[in-house]
Design a protein around this motif. Structure first.
Motif, PDB file in Angstrom:
ATOM      1  N   TRP A 140      29.870   5.257  32.744  1.00 18.57           N
ATOM      2  CA  TRP A 140      31.136   5.885  32.363  1.00 18.57           C
ATOM      3  C   TRP A 140      31.636   5.259  31.073  1.00 18.57           C
ATOM      4  O   TRP A 140      31.115   4.236  30.601  1.00 18.57           O
ATOM      5  N   GLN A 153      28.215   1.918  36.909  1.00 22.36           N
ATOM      6  CA  GLN A 153      28.690   1.978  38.290  1.00 22.36           C
ATOM      7  C   GLN A 153      27.463   2.197  39.177  1.00 22.36           C
ATOM      8  O   GLN A 153      26.786   3.219  39.057  1.00 22.36           O
ATOM      9  N   SER A 190      25.739  12.463  40.283  1.00 18.98           N
ATOM     10  CA  SER A 190      27.001  11.703  40.291  1.00 18.98           C
ATOM     11  C   SER A 190      27.635  11.693  38.905  1.00 18.98           C
ATOM     12  O   SER A 190      28.855  11.821  38.762  1.00 18.98           O
ATOM     13  N   ALA A 233      29.217  15.020  38.121  1.00 16.33           N
ATOM     14  CA  ALA A 233      30.388  15.280  38.957  1.00 16.33           C
ATOM     15  C   ALA A 233      31.630  14.579  38.417  1.00 16.33           C
ATOM     16  O   ALA A 233      32.765  14.992  38.689  1.00 16.33           O
ATOM     17  N   PRO A 286      33.766  10.716  37.301  1.00 14.58           N
ATOM     18  CA  PRO A 286      34.273   9.553  38.046  1.00 14.58           C
ATOM     19  C   PRO A 286      35.299   9.972  39.094  1.00 14.58           C
ATOM     20  O   PRO A 286      36.033  10.943  38.901  1.00 14.58           O
ATOM     21  N   THR A 287      35.316   9.246  40.194  1.00 14.58           N
ATOM     22  CA  THR A 287      36.226   9.585  41.293  1.00 14.58           C
ATOM     23  C   THR A 287      37.394   8.609  41.417  1.00 14.58           C
ATOM     24  O   THR A 287      38.359   8.888  42.128  1.00 14.58           O
ATOM     25  N   GLU A 288      37.292   7.467  40.770  1.00 19.12           N
ATOM     26  CA  GLU A 288      38.382   6.492  40.883  1.00 19.12           C
ATOM     27  C   GLU A 288      38.385   5.571  39.671  1.00 19.12           C
ATOM     28  O   GLU A 288      37.439   5.555  38.877  1.00 19.12           O
ATOM     29  N   SER A 337      36.178   7.026  32.428  1.00 17.94           N
ATOM     30  CA  SER A 337      36.208   8.461  32.125  1.00 17.94           C
ATOM     31  C   SER A 337      34.829   8.944  31.693  1.00 17.94           C
ATOM     32  O   SER A 337      33.869   8.165  31.586  1.00 17.94           O
ATOM     33  N   LYS A 342      33.008  19.436  32.103  1.00 17.96           N
ATOM     34  CA  LYS A 342      32.930  19.866  33.496  1.00 17.96           C
ATOM     35  C   LYS A 342      32.128  21.159  33.584  1.00 17.96           C
ATOM     36  O   LYS A 342      32.269  22.044  32.745  1.00 17.96           O
TER      37      LYS A 342
END
Length: 203
Positions: free
Chosen positions: A70, A83, A102, A105, A107-109, A113, A118
């Motif tokens: 990221w 990550q 992944s 898709a 980052p989720t948290e 960034s 998308k």
């Protein structure tokens, strides 16, 4: 009188025959009992019927931990940060494909960034002979300035080389080599390596 003697003889003969049968059967039972006692029996105190072990047809999964990269703000620029993603892989390239899913898709948290647009899809991935070929959908090239373009290329290059940092990366869009990226016409000299990216495309 004669009839009575005949009956006696018949009775004696029948008795003798029956006695012989009894003796024979008794001897047979005694022999069978003796043989049964001499036959070793397997110990099974639980009394359960044990089934022979069946050979396993499933291959054990090998857990790998590729990194997804990221972007994180650093001073006035951005830097690539890894990550880890744990993947139970069986098939070749499965761990790397999971890492890219992944990555696409997002980052989720946290504060990390991505500049990969998308909706970008992984159309194909192949890693062999120190080369990684990544085929992405056309969404990968849409939107953003030069920093955004370089950031997403760096994310792809570093994620693609997570299991082999020295590998050469080829990026395709809809099956065609990506030579020029974005409206600003940023040229990519493929194949790309981590070393080359740091030198020629600083973030």
């Amino acid at each position: 009188m004669k009839d009575q003697q005949g009956s006696n003889r018949i009775s004696s003969g029948v008795i003798a025959a029956v006695s012989a049968v009894v003796v024979a059967v008794g001897g047979g039972v005694a022999w069978f009992t003796t043989q049964s006692n001499n036959t070793p029996t397997a110990s099974n105190p639980s009394g359960r019927i044990e089934q022979p072990a069946q050979p396993s047809t499933r291959q054990p999964a090998n857990e790998q931990t590729p990194n997804v990269y990221w972007l994180r703000p650093k001073d006035k620029n951005v830097t690539l940060v890894p990550q880890p993603v744990k993947v139970a892989s069986v098939l070749p390239n499965q761990a790397l494909e999971a890492a890219f899913q992944s990555l696409l898709a997002g980052p989720t948290e946290g504060t990390d960034s991505t500049t990969i647009p998308k909706g970008t899809k992984l159309l194909g991935l192949k890693a062999e002979n120190n080369e990684v070929h990544v085929n992405l959908s056309e969404d990968f090239t849409s939107g953003g300035g030069s920093t955004s373009m370089m950031g997403r290329v760096g994310q792809v290059v570093y994620t693609a080389t997570t299991l082999n940092p020295k590998a050469k990366v080829y990026i395709d869009v809809n099956g065609k080599p990506l030579d020029v990226l974005g409206g600003e016409g940023i040229e990519l000299q493929q194949p790309l390596t981590r070393e080359q990216f740091q030198k020629d495309y600083p973030l």
